[in-house]
Design a protein around this motif. Structure first.
Motif, PDB file in Angstrom:
ATOM      1  N   HIS A  15      11.686  29.522  10.633  1.00  0.00           N
ATOM      2  CA  HIS A  15      10.248  29.650  10.904  1.00  0.00           C
ATOM      3  C   HIS A  15       9.548  28.369  10.474  1.00  0.00           C
ATOM      4  N   VAL A  16       8.509  28.007  11.239  1.00  0.00           N
ATOM      5  CA  VAL A  16       7.756  26.779  10.914  1.00  0.00           C
ATOM      6  C   VAL A  16       7.151  26.856   9.503  1.00  0.00           C
ATOM      7  N   LYS A  17       6.904  28.070   9.003  1.00  0.00           N
ATOM      8  CA  LYS A  17       6.330  28.212   7.646  1.00  0.00           C
ATOM      9  C   LYS A  17       7.205  27.521   6.616  1.00  0.00           C
ATOM     10  N   GLU A  18       8.527  27.802   6.681  1.00  0.00           N
ATOM     11  CA  GLU A  18       9.446  27.147   5.737  1.00  0.00           C
ATOM     12  C   GLU A  18       9.650  25.687   6.109  1.00  0.00           C
ATOM     13  N   ALA A  19       9.885  25.421   7.416  1.00  0.00           N
ATOM     14  CA  ALA A  19      10.224  24.058   7.846  1.00  0.00           C
ATOM     15  C   ALA A  19       9.141  23.071   7.430  1.00  0.00           C
ATOM     16  N   ALA A  20       7.880  23.409   7.668  1.00  0.00           N
ATOM     17  CA  ALA A  20       6.789  22.473   7.371  1.00  0.00           C
ATOM     18  C   ALA A  20       6.662  22.235   5.871  1.00  0.00           C
ATOM     19  N   GLN A  21       6.854  23.305   5.080  1.00  0.00           N
ATOM     20  CA  GLN A  21       6.763  23.134   3.618  1.00  0.00           C
ATOM     21  C   GLN A  21       7.938  22.315   3.082  1.00  0.00           C
ATOM     22  N   VAL A  22       9.114  22.546   3.665  1.00  0.00           N
ATOM     23  CA  VAL A  22      10.306  21.806   3.227  1.00  0.00           C
ATOM     24  C   VAL A  22      10.153  20.319   3.542  1.00  0.00           C
ATOM     25  N   VAL A  23       9.747  20.017   4.778  1.00  0.00           N
ATOM     26  CA  VAL A  23       9.547  18.605   5.180  1.00  0.00           C
ATOM     27  C   VAL A  23       8.534  17.934   4.246  1.00  0.00           C
ATOM     28  N   SER A  24       7.493  18.662   3.888  1.00  0.00           N
ATOM     29  CA  SER A  24       6.430  18.104   3.035  1.00  0.00           C
ATOM     30  C   SER A  24       6.957  17.665   1.668  1.00  0.00           C
ATOM     31  N   GLN A  25       8.058  18.283   1.234  1.00  0.00           N
ATOM     32  CA  GLN A  25       8.619  17.902  -0.077  1.00  0.00           C
ATOM     33  C   GLN A  25       9.336  16.559  -0.028  1.00  0.00           C
ATOM     34  N   TYR A  26       9.709  16.140   1.184  1.00  0.00           N
ATOM     35  CA  TYR A  26      10.480  14.902   1.318  1.00  0.00           C
ATOM     36  C   TYR A  26       9.612  13.706   1.677  1.00  0.00           C
ATOM     37  N   LEU A  71       0.820  -1.226   0.000  1.00  0.00           N
ATOM     38  CA  LEU A  71       0.000   0.000   0.000  1.00  0.00           C
ATOM     39  C   LEU A  71       0.855   1.278   0.000  1.00  0.00           C
ATOM     40  N   GLY A  72       1.948   1.241   0.746  1.00  0.00           N
ATOM     41  CA  GLY A  72       2.773   2.449   0.857  1.00  0.00           C
ATOM     42  C   GLY A  72       3.989   2.449  -0.049  1.00  0.00           C
ATOM     43  N   LYS A  73       4.040   1.506  -0.974  1.00  0.00           N
ATOM     44  CA  LYS A  73       5.220   1.366  -1.837  1.00  0.00           C
ATOM     45  C   LYS A  73       5.509   2.682  -2.585  1.00  0.00           C
ATOM     46  N   GLY A  74       6.749   3.120  -2.532  1.00  0.00           N
ATOM     47  CA  GLY A  74       7.129   4.355  -3.233  1.00  0.00           C
ATOM     48  C   GLY A  74       6.791   5.611  -2.446  1.00  0.00           C
ATOM     49  N   LYS A  75       6.202   5.450  -1.269  1.00  0.00           N
ATOM     50  CA  LYS A  75       5.839   6.614  -0.446  1.00  0.00           C
ATOM     51  C   LYS A  75       6.705   6.634   0.822  1.00  0.00           C
ATOM     52  N   THR A  76       6.746   7.811   1.449  1.00  0.00           N
ATOM     53  CA  THR A  76       7.644   8.034   2.592  1.00  0.00           C
ATOM     54  C   THR A  76       6.902   8.722   3.728  1.00  0.00           C
ATOM     55  N   ILE A  77       7.211   8.312   4.956  1.00  0.00           N
ATOM     56  CA  ILE A  77       6.716   9.029   6.143  1.00  0.00           C
ATOM     57  C   ILE A  77       7.916   9.625   6.875  1.00  0.00           C
ATOM     58  N   CYS A  78       7.781  10.880   7.311  1.00  0.00           N
ATOM     59  CA  CYS A  78       8.805  11.524   8.150  1.00  0.00           C
ATOM     60  C   CYS A  78       8.298  11.513   9.588  1.00  0.00           C
ATOM     61  N   LEU A  79       9.084  10.982  10.503  1.00  0.00           N
ATOM     62  CA  LEU A  79       8.734  11.002  11.932  1.00  0.00           C
ATOM     63  C   LEU A  79       9.611  12.055  12.600  1.00  0.00           C
ATOM     64  N   LEU A  80       8.996  13.122  13.079  1.00  0.00           N
ATOM     65  CA  LEU A  80       9.743  14.221  13.703  1.00  0.00           C
ATOM     66  C   LEU A  80       9.529  14.197  15.210  1.00  0.00           C
ATOM     67  N   PHE A  81      10.610  13.983  15.946  1.00  0.00           N
ATOM     68  CA  PHE A  81      10.532  13.901  17.410  1.00  0.00           C
ATOM     69  C   PHE A  81      11.134  15.147  18.052  1.00  0.00           C
ATOM     70  N   PHE A  82      10.261  15.941  18.685  1.00  0.00           N
ATOM     71  CA  PHE A  82      10.734  17.072  19.479  1.00  0.00           C
ATOM     72  C   PHE A  82      11.003  16.623  20.918  1.00  0.00           C
ATOM     73  N   ASN A  83      10.605  15.360  21.232  1.00  0.00           N
ATOM     74  CA  ASN A  83      10.822  14.792  22.584  1.00  0.00           C
ATOM     75  C   ASN A  83      11.189  13.327  22.462  1.00  0.00           C
ATOM     76  N   ASN A  84      11.676  12.768  23.578  1.00  0.00           N
ATOM     77  CA  ASN A  84      12.141  11.376  23.608  1.00  0.00           C
ATOM     78  C   ASN A  84      11.007  10.381  23.368  1.00  0.00           C
ATOM     79  N   SER A  85      11.399   9.170  22.994  1.00  0.00           N
ATOM     80  CA  SER A  85      10.420   8.102  22.802  1.00  0.00           C
ATOM     81  C   SER A  85      11.115   6.757  22.703  1.00  0.00           C
TER      82      SER A  85
END
Ligand code: CP
Length: 315
Positions: free
Chosen positions: A92-103, A33-47
């Motif tokens: 700024h989160v404006k750039e960061a969120a858009q940049v992450v979305s490209q990956y 189902l997810g072949k060729g797709k990518t998820i980014c996991l961003l951790f601002f805290n431990n886990s």
């Protein structure tokens, strides 16, 4: 479902739990189902659990995964509009969120409450700004206010272990030396309000949770009375909500001991982990055959997998 930030984002909790249990029987049945797709996991805290189970869930669906410890490795983000950024925040989160979305095709975020400013935490600044500026779906891996992947895993665990149609489920506060967030308790309450159960919240005076979340759920300040006839004891510490983020009297006698479990209807013991042994729960309880803590952690994979599956099906 585009984003998953709250248990109410699911169309039907009971149906989703059923689907997750089917997925658990054969976890690779949607491996393409997810072949060729990518998820980014961003951790601002431990886990531990969230990081590994979400990665495993993604892998089971054929998704590529990029993990970043944003809190320690990323630039410090600015969230305020119009800010003159001449201090320590580099991006700024404006750039960061858009940049992450490209990956990636999905972004998942963990950003805990700061527990200093109630209004700031309630605004869910990190999560909501990513939803605002990202161009891909966003998944909540525990935010200031909620932990809906944990709540879904807990619903799966309750379904697997309940013996009566309408079990008595008790959410009990227990002591902890540090100031902890309200997110797990909030999402557990959100989830229990969708269940056919006799649900009771028990905590010492002064530890009342946000009344907008508790709504008309039954609250009992006598822990032993709350435990009578319980089928499940779900334990969690949280700091004061009224005296925001403070640890008011420790109430060490609220620890979950064998004596307290003996008041129940042979109840199962639940905790989301990590847990401090012999502070929150006595060894004999967490090590007993009634302890479900390892099963709960296992169900984090199927909770994340069913959520990612639903999001992928709508991409
Ligand atoms: N229950 C839970 O979210 O565990 P982690 O904080 O280790 O991810």
């Amino acid at each position: 479902m585009r984003h998953y930030t709250h248990i109410n984002d699911l169309d039907n909790l009971q149906e989703t739990v059923k689907e997750a249990l089917e997925l658990k029987q054969s976890e690779l049945q949607f491996e393409n189902l997810g072949k060729g797709k990518t998820i980014c996991l961003l951790f601002f805290n431990n886990s531990l659990r969230t990081r590994l189970s979400t990665q495993k869930a993604a892998q089971n669906l054929g998704l590529n995964t990029i993990v970043m410890n944003f809190g320690s490795e990323g630039w410090q983000l600015e969230y305020e509009d119009g800010k003159i950024m001449d201090q320590n925040k580099a991006e700024h989160v404006k750039e960061a969120a858009q940049v992450v979305s490209q990956y990636c095709d999905i972004v998942a975020i963990r950003a805990f409450a700061g527990l200093e400013d109630k209004q700031l935490d309630a605004a869910e600044v990190v999560l909501n700004n990513f939803i605002k500026y990202a161009t891909v779906p966003v998944v909540n891996m525990e935010s200031s206010v909620g932990h809906p992947l944990q709540a879904l895993a807990d619903a799966i665990t309750l379904e697997e272990n309940k013996v009566s149609h309408k079990p008595k489920v008790v959410l009990s506060w227990a002591p902890h030396p540090k100031s902890l967030p309200h997110a797990v308790a909030n999402s557990f309450i959100n989830m229990m309000q969708l269940q056919d159960a006799d649900f009771v919240i028990t905590h010492p005076e002064g530890y009342d949770l946000n009344p907008e979340i508790v709504k008309d759920s039954n609250v009992e300040h006598n822990q032993e009375k709350a435990f009578e006839n319980a089928d499940f004891i779900y334990v969690k510490n949280w700091s004061s909500y009224k005296d925001y983020g403070k640890v008011i009297p420790q109430k060490k006698d609220w620890i979950i001991s064998d004596d307290k479990m003996n008041i129940t209807n042979n109840a199962k013991f639940m905790h989301c982990l990590p847990v401090r042994r012999n502070v929150i729960v006595a060894d004999e309880v967490i090590d007993s055959e009634n302890s479900l803590v390892i099963d709960q952690a296992n169900n984090r994979t199927y909770s994340a997998q069913i959520v990612l599956k639903k999001i992928l099906e709508e991409l």
